[in-house]
Scaffold this motif. Sequence first.
Motif, PDB file in Angstrom:
ATOM      1  N   PHE A  42       1.096  -0.949   0.558  1.00 53.29           N
ATOM      2  CA  PHE A  42       0.210  -0.464   0.124  1.00 53.29           C
ATOM      3  C   PHE A  42       0.790   1.155   0.017  1.00 53.29           C
ATOM      4  N   GLU A  72      -5.971  -4.508  -3.125  1.00 55.99           N
ATOM      5  CA  GLU A  72      -5.381  -6.209  -2.431  1.00 55.99           C
ATOM      6  C   GLU A  72      -6.177  -6.353  -1.425  1.00 55.99           C
ATOM      7  N   LEU A  74      -7.198  -8.316   1.501  1.00 57.82           N
ATOM      8  CA  LEU A  74      -6.452  -9.004   2.708  1.00 57.82           C
ATOM      9  C   LEU A  74      -7.646  -9.875   3.317  1.00 57.82           C
ATOM     10  N   VAL A  80      -8.913  -4.174  -1.277  1.00 59.58           N
ATOM     11  CA  VAL A  80      -8.828  -2.353  -0.204  1.00 59.58           C
ATOM     12  C   VAL A  80      -7.583  -1.597  -1.161  1.00 59.58           C
ATOM     13  N   ARG A  82      -5.319   0.578  -2.836  1.00 66.26           N
ATOM     14  CA  ARG A  82      -3.198   0.229  -2.167  1.00 66.26           C
ATOM     15  C   ARG A  82      -3.371   2.071  -2.474  1.00 66.26           C
ATOM     16  N   GLN A 105      -9.719   2.462   5.077  1.00 65.83           N
ATOM     17  CA  GLN A 105      -9.034   1.958   4.586  1.00 65.83           C
ATOM     18  C   GLN A 105      -8.079   1.184   5.053  1.00 65.83           C
ATOM     19  N   LEU A 109      -7.352  -2.550   6.886  1.00 66.12           N
ATOM     20  CA  LEU A 109      -5.994  -3.081   7.635  1.00 66.12           C
ATOM     21  C   LEU A 109      -5.317  -4.035   8.603  1.00 66.12           C
ATOM     22  N   ILE A 121       2.179  -7.056   5.733  1.00 63.54           N
ATOM     23  CA  ILE A 121       1.346  -5.510   5.165  1.00 63.54           C
ATOM     24  C   ILE A 121       2.994  -5.072   4.861  1.00 63.54           C
ATOM     25  N   ILE A 123       3.288  -0.452   3.936  1.00 63.74           N
ATOM     26  CA  ILE A 123       2.669   0.259   4.047  1.00 63.74           C
ATOM     27  C   ILE A 123       4.255   2.016   3.619  1.00 63.74           C
TER      28      ILE A 123
END
Length: 810
Positions: A42, A72, A74, A80, A82, A105, A109, A121, A123
Amino acid sequence: MGVVKFLVNGLAQLANKLFVKTKLLPDDPIKQFNLDVKAPTFYISRLNSAADLASLTTICKQLGLPNPNGTERLLADINVERYLCLQNTTPLFGDVAKQTNALKQGEVLFQALQQNPSLNIQIIPVSILWGRNPGKEKAGLGTLLSHSLTPSWLRKIFVVLLSGRGNLIRFSQPLDLAPLLSRKTKRQDLPHALLRVARFHFKRQKLAATGPKLPSRDHLFQSLLAAPHVKQAISDEAKAKNISEIEAKKIAQQLLGEIAANYNDAMISIGDRILTWLWTKLYNGIEVNYTDKIHELAHKGHEIIYVPCHRSHMDYLLLTYVIYHQGLVPPHIAAGVNLNFWPAGPIFRRSGAFFIRRTFQGNKLYSTIFREYLSQLFIKGYSIKFYTEGGRSRTGRLLPPKTGMLAMTLQAMLRDIERPVSVVPVYIGYEHVMEVNTYLKELAGSVKAKESMFGIIKTIKNLKNYGHGYVNFGEPINLNQYLNQHQPDWRANIDSNQVQKPQWLNSQVAAISNQIMTHINSAAALNSVNLLAIILLQTEQKALSQSQTICQLNFYLQLFKDAKYSDTISMPNKTAQELLNHALTLGKFELVDDIVAINDKEVILLNYYRNNIIHLFAVPSLLALHIIRARTTNVVDCIEKVKTLYPLFAAEWFMSPLDEQYITSVVTAFAEQGLISLDANNNISISQSSSSYFILDLLGRVLDCTLQRYAVVIGLLTEQSRMDKSDLESSSHLLAARLSKLHGINTPEFYDQKVLTGLIAGLKDLNLVELNEQNQLISTEQLQHTSAVIKSLLKPPVLLSIQNQLSGHH
């Protein structure tokens, strides 16, 4: 809405192809941050803009990273997006933008992470800037293109059209969510915490890239003239010159006009294009190393003070250019007032230069105004650059530091600057310094030519390829931490109205200045020219066969890999043959009948480049000399020899404190390359191979001139027991000049008065000499021991010649 979004993104991608040129930092974020291109990824950014997304999408495609436009999965039933954004663009009519989906979002996550803690993940914070305009403290037309306001979609169109060529995308280390998850925080608060961290990060990134908002010049001058110290200095000036305070204030305004920078983002942008063209004309490339140090400081919000060595007028341009291309705001530069001539002066001033006179003595008003101006730069948050040597080195060695600017920096800290302040030493090196011929003339006694427009035109006319330039960022010095350690009560002196400097200031400034110079030399750059100079200048005919040259180059390259002087020196990434081939293209060396030789006119000039790195060879050369002279020795004796002479080397060449392990690593490196035998009891014997002897002998010769100069100065003092300082300086100069003629020593600084004076001062600082009641220098027992060690390392004919000269003088 999906169709509209598709069309908008399509138009943004088209505009990106036509109008946008993106600079990516770092060059390889995947390698820099160890990114996993297959992990759920993300991107979190400040603004939800189609233009920003288009430029990021293009870069991600080039890098092979997941598409920011995608999603993505999840959780089993939730995709969700990106791309997470903190803010939407403001509406065309109105001031309040709608909230983005970032919070929702973020909730998904963290929900996914709590269900599956092993989920990897990524970010990645991505700063996207269009141009580097910081905006003004008082809003105006320039603010429309700055990043101080959240733009509407219409204003964003103009930003892209006018600033698209200056698009900057900076990837940062993926956010570590573990600390957030480990806190005793309610689950619904975690997304808020994530966005707070991101907002703070982007604020720091923007400030690092653009700098603080610019005040108007008139407003800056008014605030400076209203400062209590300046008002008092104006009043004192009026009384001293018997003029009215109005007239004294006009003088103060003129001084401010002479000093103050007039930073202009447009000038920086124009300069960037010109310098990009210039570097391609001048250099094969600019190598930049250890930039992670400055990025870390900028990210932590430090006030950064760049303190480079000073080799050339090119330094002003090169370092600013490098900093700008690292995505950081160019610093304000303390430039000598000799550069304030038309048209260079106005250009430099708009590029952030502020001008400083060589001396402040006898002009209280000028010194007060300058100090107040410097303090305001720090208080407002501008990075600063100054050259602590005070001028360009004519010999290639670092000059003794001038402490005025650093002293004013510490005094500014005592004005209670809120941010931590860090000094970043910078080593700048070249394979060719364009003024080097002028330096030699000045060393020979010519008067320094005044800078002028004619000189610039002449320089431009003679432009040619000068090889590579090098910018290495050294180990930073956190001034707050330094003072906490060495002057724990320094905060007790904090006073915004402080006039008198604290008693401890001078001693701490001297110590920090010496540490800065040491860190600069610890970040030296080895290159083809200085390596070949240090090899060929030690030979009788300034020439070697190509095979011997390659062999010696390979030895040095391996030596500095096996026995590192410091972690911040930089090594060439070419083979010895490639280095030689490159050096031959620069016109300083020639290859004739398989013989590599220095061109006749370059012999003296190459001393300059050798001196850039001679400190790196001090310990290896001394060990080579000792091993050759002793034939059989041991590691303990080697360490003792180095410990005796190292203080002199360190004082002369600004070397870091001696580490015995470094001595051992050099000896081990000799053994691993088969030059010496090293048994289990650390006994050393030189290899019987003639080639091994030759390699070590050539390395040992690097110190020949230095040890001979020491022998002259120390020999005079030990022979006569006591001497006036002035007599020792003049006699040393005379004897060194004679020795130079007798032995054909073509090193300009061998009998240079400043170098000899510095050596004598070093003897005093190291307590190798004492002062009697008549203020004469007196030899000590330790000096006698040092003299004996030096004599043991000199070649017999040279030692005899020096002793004859000393006897004749006596």
